[in-house]
Design a protein around this motif. Structure first.
Motif, PDB file in Angstrom:
ATOM      1  N   HIS A  62       0.813  -1.225   0.000  1.00  0.00           N
ATOM      2  CA  HIS A  62       0.000   0.000   0.000  1.00  0.00           C
ATOM      3  C   HIS A  62       0.846   1.274   0.000  1.00  0.00           C
ATOM      4  O   HIS A  62       0.400   2.295   0.517  1.00  0.00           O
ATOM      5  N   TYR A 105       6.330  10.747   4.788  1.00  0.00           N
ATOM      6  CA  TYR A 105       4.945  10.780   4.333  1.00  0.00           C
ATOM      7  C   TYR A 105       4.707  12.135   3.662  1.00  0.00           C
ATOM      8  O   TYR A 105       4.246  13.083   4.296  1.00  0.00           O
ATOM      9  N   ASP A 164       2.489  13.310   1.682  1.00  0.00           N
ATOM     10  CA  ASP A 164       1.118  13.832   1.740  1.00  0.00           C
ATOM     11  C   ASP A 164       0.542  13.764   3.153  1.00  0.00           C
ATOM     12  O   ASP A 164      -0.659  13.939   3.334  1.00  0.00           O
ATOM     13  N   ALA A 220      -2.191  10.932   7.758  1.00  0.00           N
ATOM     14  CA  ALA A 220      -3.612  10.715   8.024  1.00  0.00           C
ATOM     15  C   ALA A 220      -4.281   9.754   7.054  1.00  0.00           C
ATOM     16  O   ALA A 220      -5.044   8.880   7.472  1.00  0.00           O
ATOM     17  N   ASP A 221      -3.997   9.886   5.775  1.00  0.00           N
ATOM     18  CA  ASP A 221      -4.661   9.048   4.780  1.00  0.00           C
ATOM     19  C   ASP A 221      -3.794   7.916   4.256  1.00  0.00           C
ATOM     20  O   ASP A 221      -4.211   7.167   3.376  1.00  0.00           O
ATOM     21  N   SER A 222      -2.607   7.767   4.792  1.00  0.00           N
ATOM     22  CA  SER A 222      -1.693   6.728   4.323  1.00  0.00           C
ATOM     23  C   SER A 222      -2.192   5.344   4.729  1.00  0.00           C
ATOM     24  O   SER A 222      -2.670   5.133   5.839  1.00  0.00           O
ATOM     25  N   LYS A 223      -2.065   4.406   3.816  1.00  0.00           N
ATOM     26  CA  LYS A 223      -2.424   2.999   4.065  1.00  0.00           C
ATOM     27  C   LYS A 223      -1.169   2.126   4.104  1.00  0.00           C
ATOM     28  O   LYS A 223      -1.253   0.909   4.093  1.00  0.00           O
TER      29      LYS A 223
END
Length: 170
Positions: free
Chosen positions: A118, A135, A137, A140-143
């Motif tokens: 991911h 990270y 970006d 928070a939205d990292s998978k």
């Protein structure tokens, strides 16, 4: 006497593992840590001891398990090792709050990067006993899943540098 930093895993993160820092400080003193200081509420402790890192890890994990009723992982680094983690950051130009060091007990396996899943723009580099992640970006939205880091504990570079600074001031 050696200056150490203890990093607790999954403490006061996302509503799990609640542990007031005053209680953590008291537990550390109970198991023989000296000149104990905590930093922010995510389970960071700077202290002195004559014991080995392995002895300190075992003592604190045993005490934390009594408190929590389940195992709580602890990573231990000396002041010099924590400073080195900060210096070895492979993403020095990236914001410190978007770059983490995931602390492991052992060196990351050679196939660590091959088993990542991911990944979506995150940059990953291996350290001595750490995995560094940038990270871009935000987290928070990292998978992102790093199997080798499953039992590790992450600290952003701002925290790593602050802990190294606190330890150097002893």
């Amino acid at each position: 006497m050696t200056i150490y930093i203890a990093l607790l895993r999954a403490v006061n993160v996302g509503g799990t593992g609640k542990l007031p820092m005053a209680e953590l400080k008291a537990m550390c003193e109970e198991v023989g840590f000296e000149e104990v200081r905590t930093y922010i509420a995510s389970g960071n402790v700077v202290f002195r001891s004559r014991k080995s890192a392995a002895q300190l890890k075992a003592a604190l994990e045993k005490r934390l398990a009594l408190y929590a009723g389940k195992p709580v992982g602890v990573a231990i680094r000396t002041a010099a090792e924590m400073a080195e983690v900060g210096k070895a950051n492979p993403f020095p130009e990236a914001p410190g709050n978007r770059t983490v060091a995931i602390f492991l007990d052992e060196p990351p396996p050679a196939d660590t990067l091959k088993t990542v899943t991911h990944q979506n723009g995150e940059k990953i580099r291996l350290g001595k006993r750490e995995v560094y992640v940038y990270y871009g970006d935000g987290m928070a939205d990292s998978k992102l899943k790093i199997g080798a880091a499953k039992n590790g504990t992450a600290r952003n570079m701002n925290t790593v540098l602050k802990l190294a600074e606190m330890a150097a001031a002893y």
